[in-house]
Structure formats: C-alpha cells, structure tokens
Scaffold this motif. Structure first.
Motif, PDB file in Angstrom:
ATOM      1  N   ALA A  36       0.812  -1.222   0.000  1.00 18.17           N
ATOM      2  CA  ALA A  36       0.000   0.000   0.000  1.00 18.17           C
ATOM      3  C   ALA A  36       0.847   1.275   0.000  1.00 18.17           C
ATOM      4  CB  ALA A  36      -0.935   0.004   1.207  1.00 18.17           C
ATOM      5  N   PHE A  37       2.163   1.150  -0.045  1.00 17.99           N
ATOM      6  CA  PHE A  37       3.041   2.324   0.003  1.00 17.99           C
ATOM      7  C   PHE A  37       2.818   3.176  -1.246  1.00 17.99           C
ATOM      8  CE2 PHE A  37       6.777   4.912   0.195  1.00 17.99           C
ATOM      9  CZ  PHE A  37       7.178   4.913   1.524  1.00 17.99           C
ATOM     10  N   ALA A  38       2.373   4.407  -1.059  1.00 18.10           N
ATOM     11  CA  ALA A  38       1.995   5.277  -2.177  1.00 18.10           C
ATOM     12  C   ALA A  38       3.201   5.999  -2.765  1.00 18.10           C
ATOM     13  CB  ALA A  38       0.966   6.311  -1.715  1.00 18.10           C
ATOM     14  N   ASN A  39       3.094   6.371  -4.040  1.00 17.40           N
ATOM     15  CA  ASN A  39       4.134   7.138  -4.716  1.00 17.40           C
ATOM     16  C   ASN A  39       4.184   8.570  -4.188  1.00 17.40           C
ATOM     17  OD1 ASN A  39       4.996   5.095  -6.430  1.00 17.40           O
ATOM     18  ND2 ASN A  39       3.531   5.621  -8.023  1.00 17.40           N
ATOM     19  N   PRO A  40       5.335   9.235  -4.355  1.00 15.81           N
ATOM     20  CA  PRO A  40       5.405  10.665  -4.015  1.00 15.81           C
ATOM     21  C   PRO A  40       4.545  11.476  -4.971  1.00 15.81           C
ATOM     22  CG  PRO A  40       7.371   9.988  -5.193  1.00 15.81           C
ATOM     23  CD  PRO A  40       6.596   8.733  -4.931  1.00 15.81           C
ATOM     24  N   LYS A  41       4.306  12.731  -4.590  1.00 13.23           N
ATOM     25  CA  LYS A  41       3.528  13.631  -5.432  1.00 13.23           C
ATOM     26  C   LYS A  41       4.280  14.944  -5.608  1.00 13.23           C
ATOM     27  CE  LYS A  41      -0.942  11.836  -3.819  1.00 13.23           C
ATOM     28  NZ  LYS A  41      -2.207  12.192  -3.135  1.00 13.23           N
ATOM     29  N   LYS A  42       3.962  15.656  -6.676  1.00 11.74           N
ATOM     30  CA  LYS A  42       4.531  16.974  -6.915  1.00 11.74           C
ATOM     31  C   LYS A  42       3.456  18.030  -6.665  1.00 11.74           C
ATOM     32  CE  LYS A  42       7.648  15.395 -10.602  1.00 11.74           C
ATOM     33  NZ  LYS A  42       7.965  15.525 -12.045  1.00 11.74           N
ATOM     34  N   GLU A  43       3.863  19.093  -5.984  1.00 10.10           N
ATOM     35  CA  GLU A  43       2.990  20.256  -5.808  1.00 10.10           C
ATOM     36  C   GLU A  43       3.827  21.483  -6.115  1.00 10.10           C
ATOM     37  OE1 GLU A  43       0.759  20.747  -2.286  1.00 10.10           O
ATOM     38  OE2 GLU A  43      -0.506  18.984  -2.640  1.00 10.10           O
ATOM     39  N   GLY A  44       3.736  21.977  -7.346  1.00 12.42           N
ATOM     40  CA  GLY A  44       4.583  23.079  -7.761  1.00 12.42           C
ATOM     41  C   GLY A  44       6.032  22.630  -7.741  1.00 12.42           C
ATOM     42  N   ASN A  45       6.873  23.371  -7.011  1.00 13.85           N
ATOM     43  CA  ASN A  45       8.285  23.025  -6.877  1.00 13.85           C
ATOM     44  C   ASN A  45       8.558  22.153  -5.661  1.00 13.85           C
ATOM     45  OD1 ASN A  45       9.244  24.365  -9.167  1.00 13.85           O
ATOM     46  ND2 ASN A  45       9.309  26.324  -8.096  1.00 13.85           N
ATOM     47  N   ALA A  46       7.513  21.786  -4.942  1.00 14.83           N
ATOM     48  CA  ALA A  46       7.689  20.970  -3.749  1.00 14.83           C
ATOM     49  C   ALA A  46       7.378  19.515  -4.058  1.00 14.83           C
ATOM     50  CB  ALA A  46       6.781  21.470  -2.631  1.00 14.83           C
ATOM     51  N   VAL A  47       7.987  18.634  -3.281  1.00 16.25           N
ATOM     52  CA  VAL A  47       7.771  17.197  -3.422  1.00 16.25           C
ATOM     53  C   VAL A  47       7.171  16.674  -2.123  1.00 16.25           C
ATOM     54  CG1 VAL A  47       8.849  14.961  -3.802  1.00 16.25           C
ATOM     55  CG2 VAL A  47       9.718  16.971  -5.006  1.00 16.25           C
ATOM     56  N   ILE A  48       6.041  16.000  -2.232  1.00 16.45           N
ATOM     57  CA  ILE A  48       5.401  15.387  -1.072  1.00 16.45           C
ATOM     58  C   ILE A  48       5.778  13.915  -1.068  1.00 16.45           C
ATOM     59  CG2 ILE A  48       3.225  14.863   0.089  1.00 16.45           C
ATOM     60  CD1 ILE A  48       2.016  17.236  -1.398  1.00 16.45           C
ATOM     61  N   PRO A  49       6.448  13.436  -0.032  1.00 16.72           N
ATOM     62  CA  PRO A  49       6.911  12.048  -0.027  1.00 16.72           C
ATOM     63  C   PRO A  49       5.764  11.053  -0.055  1.00 16.72           C
ATOM     64  CG  PRO A  49       7.193  13.057   2.125  1.00 16.72           C
ATOM     65  CD  PRO A  49       6.808  14.160   1.198  1.00 16.72           C
ATOM     66  N   GLY A  50       6.069   9.862  -0.547  1.00 21.26           N
ATOM     67  CA  GLY A  50       5.088   8.789  -0.546  1.00 21.26           C
ATOM     68  C   GLY A  50       4.952   8.180   0.830  1.00 21.26           C
ATOM     69  N   GLY A  51       4.151   7.140   0.898  1.00 22.99           N
ATOM     70  CA  GLY A  51       3.951   6.480   2.180  1.00 22.99           C
ATOM     71  C   GLY A  51       2.525   6.011   2.322  1.00 22.99           C
ATOM     72  N   ASP A  52       1.989   6.159   3.506  1.00 29.65           N
ATOM     73  CA  ASP A  52       0.613   5.736   3.758  1.00 29.65           C
ATOM     74  C   ASP A  52      -0.346   6.662   3.010  1.00 29.65           C
ATOM     75  OD1 ASP A  52      -1.892   5.015   4.910  1.00 29.65           O
ATOM     76  OD2 ASP A  52      -0.810   4.216   6.635  1.00 29.65           O
ATOM     77  N   PRO A  53      -1.204   6.131   2.147  1.00 27.54           N
ATOM     78  CA  PRO A  53      -2.117   6.989   1.383  1.00 27.54           C
ATOM     79  C   PRO A  53      -3.159   7.681   2.238  1.00 27.54           C
ATOM     80  CG  PRO A  53      -2.626   4.664   1.032  1.00 27.54           C
ATOM     81  CD  PRO A  53      -1.340   4.707   1.794  1.00 27.54           C
ATOM     82  N   ASN A  54      -3.421   7.176   3.436  1.00 24.92           N
ATOM     83  CA  ASN A  54      -4.431   7.773   4.312  1.00 24.92           C
ATOM     84  C   ASN A  54      -4.009   7.595   5.767  1.00 24.92           C
ATOM     85  OD1 ASN A  54      -6.704   8.873   5.455  1.00 24.92           O
ATOM     86  ND2 ASN A  54      -8.030   7.127   4.996  1.00 24.92           N
ATOM     87  N   PRO A  55      -3.118   8.473   6.265  1.00 17.68           N
ATOM     88  CA  PRO A  55      -2.613   8.309   7.640  1.00 17.68           C
ATOM     89  C   PRO A  55      -3.704   8.268   8.700  1.00 17.68           C
ATOM     90  CG  PRO A  55      -1.294   9.903   6.432  1.00 17.68           C
ATOM     91  CD  PRO A  55      -2.484   9.588   5.563  1.00 17.68           C
ATOM     92  N   ALA A  56      -4.856   8.897   8.436  1.00 16.61           N
ATOM     93  CA  ALA A  56      -5.934   8.876   9.415  1.00 16.61           C
ATOM     94  C   ALA A  56      -6.536   7.477   9.566  1.00 16.61           C
ATOM     95  CB  ALA A  56      -7.026   9.871   9.019  1.00 16.61           C
ATOM     96  N   ASN A  57      -6.367   6.659   8.543  1.00 13.00           N
ATOM     97  CA  ASN A  57      -6.845   5.271   8.571  1.00 13.00           C
ATOM     98  C   ASN A  57      -5.727   4.402   7.988  1.00 13.00           C
ATOM     99  OD1 ASN A  57      -8.448   3.010   8.817  1.00 13.00           O
ATOM    100  ND2 ASN A  57      -9.512   3.350   6.868  1.00 13.00           N
ATOM    101  N   PRO A  58      -4.705   4.114   8.764  1.00 21.97           N
ATOM    102  CA  PRO A  58      -3.468   3.520   8.251  1.00 21.97           C
ATOM    103  C   PRO A  58      -3.674   2.252   7.433  1.00 21.97           C
ATOM    104  CG  PRO A  58      -3.213   4.153  10.545  1.00 21.97           C
ATOM    105  CD  PRO A  58      -4.657   4.302  10.226  1.00 21.97           C
ATOM    106  N   ALA A  59      -2.954   2.204   6.320  1.00 21.95           N
ATOM    107  CA  ALA A  59      -3.002   1.029   5.457  1.00 21.95           C
ATOM    108  C   ALA A  59      -1.958   0.001   5.865  1.00 21.95           C
ATOM    109  CB  ALA A  59      -2.795   1.443   4.001  1.00 21.95           C
ATOM    110  N   PHE A  60      -0.964   0.407   6.661  1.00 21.60           N
ATOM    111  CA  PHE A  60       0.047  -0.519   7.145  1.00 21.60           C
ATOM    112  C   PHE A  60       0.621   0.007   8.451  1.00 21.60           C
ATOM    113  CE2 PHE A  60       1.797   2.146   3.725  1.00 21.60           C
ATOM    114  CZ  PHE A  60       2.745   2.879   4.419  1.00 21.60           C
ATOM    115  N   ASP A  61       1.281  -0.851   9.173  1.00 20.75           N
ATOM    116  CA  ASP A  61       1.824  -0.544  10.493  1.00 20.75           C
ATOM    117  C   ASP A  61       3.324  -0.290  10.384  1.00 20.75           C
ATOM    118  OD1 ASP A  61       2.625  -0.391  13.117  1.00 20.75           O
ATOM    119  OD2 ASP A  61       1.787  -2.320  13.727  1.00 20.75           O
TER     120      ASP A  61
END
Length: 201
Positions: free
Chosen positions: A153-178
């Motif tokens: 379930a490890f999600a890909n990173p995302k781009k927002e303008g010149n910033a990079v948002i790292p990948g990881g849990d797609p929904n930290p409020a409802n974790p997909a993995f421990d």
C-alpha cells in the motif's frame, strides 16, 4: 499510521524527509513538505549567519545541543552532510513510547522542540536545496522498492509546484500498514539506500 506513533509526528511526518520546520515560509525549489513544527523558542544560542554546507552542519549541531540541554541527552549528532540521523532519532522515539511512558515521553519531546524551534528554523534556512525532478525520481524508486518488499500500500510521491510530497501511507488517518511492524522495518531497511541524503525515513 498506527496509534502508537503519536510522538513520531512531532518530529517527522509518517515518512518525513525534512530535518526542520519550515519557519512559516512557502516551499521553494526542491523542498520537501513536512508536517510542521512546534512554536516558540529562545534564540540565545542561534548561530551567526553563514552559508554553505559547513554552516548547515553547524546549525544542525546547535539544534542537537539544544535538544540535549532540554532533556533529550541522547539526541544524535547530525551526519557529516548536516542531515539528521533519523535511524537513531526513531530509536529514541520508540524508547519514549515504551510501556506507560507515552504521555510523559510526548510531553518531554514537545517541550524540547519548543525550546529549540528557533534553531530548527536557522538550520532549515541553510538546508541545501535539491533538484525537484531528481528528488521525485529518487522517491519514486524508493516507493516501488517498498512495495516490492511487501508494503503493497506504500503510495508514490507527489509533486505540488516546486515541492515534493513524499510517498507512504495513502491515508494516515486510517493507516493502510503498520510502520512499527517487523515487515515494514524489513522493507525500510531494504530500501533506505535509495533515499537521497537527508530524506531518511
């Protein structure tokens, strides 16, 4: 993220890649978005304004010393690159979370970070900028490695303008993995060399 990772959020996001808080500034080229930092601090030990890798290391070292002076004596020195040693920091977080120490550990960490916030911002301002395209590609390879090593379930990173948002849990409020599980730790160890310096998870 698992319920036991409350403290981790105070230092780094689930897959934090930034050493310090943003200091209220907008992201610039190659900056990795982080989860924010506690406010307020004393600037009495703020290092003199300098530039370059040496200045970045010195600023991080001043922050480390402040954390030690404020109750976290085992807070690790920065790496030679100036970036934090996240492996050792995570070990400290786990120690603070043991047994019935969760609330006391959280308060201890929050207090130290508040006291050292100005120094975090100084180091943040001196952090070397990374090329957004290269950073994104590196994090993309890391995300694929995590999935290939069992964290499907490890999600890909995302781009927002010149910033990079790292990948990881797609929904930290409802974790997909421990992230405390042995399976996640094995994947993290297998893939950590794919992360650019300063982006250890």
């Amino acid at each position: 993220m698992p319920k036991k990772t409350t403290i981790a959020l105070l230092v780094v996001p689930v897959f934090a890649l930034a050493a310090c808080g943003s200091g209220g500034q907008e992201p610039t080229g190659g900056e990795i978005l982080s989860a924010g930092s506690p406010s307020a601090a004393s600037a009495t030990t703020k290092p003199a304004a300098k530039e370059g890798k040496g200045a970045f290391y010195d600023a991080q070292l001043a922050y480390v010393r402040c954390m030690r002076q404020n109750g976290l004596q085992d807070w690790p020195d920065p790496k030679l690159s100036g970036h934090p040693d996240w492996d050792r920091i995570q070990d400290i977080q786990r120690e603070l979370q043991k047994g019935s120490n969760l609330r006391a550990g959280q308060e201890k960490l929050t207090k130290a970070m508040r006291a050292c916030m100005d120094l975090m911002n100084v180091a943040d301002a001196l952090a070397p900028k990374q090329d957004p395209a290269k950073l994104y590609e590196a994090l993309l390879r890391h995300a694929k490695c995590m999935r290939d090593n069992g964290v499907s379930a490890f999600a890909n990173p995302k781009k927002e303008g010149n910033a990079v948002i790292p990948g990881g849990d797609p929904n930290p409020a409802n974790p997909a993995f421990d992230i405390e599980s042995p399976a996640y730790e094995r994947a993290r160890q297998a893939c950590k060399d794919l992360l650019p310096d300063g982006s250890d998870q």
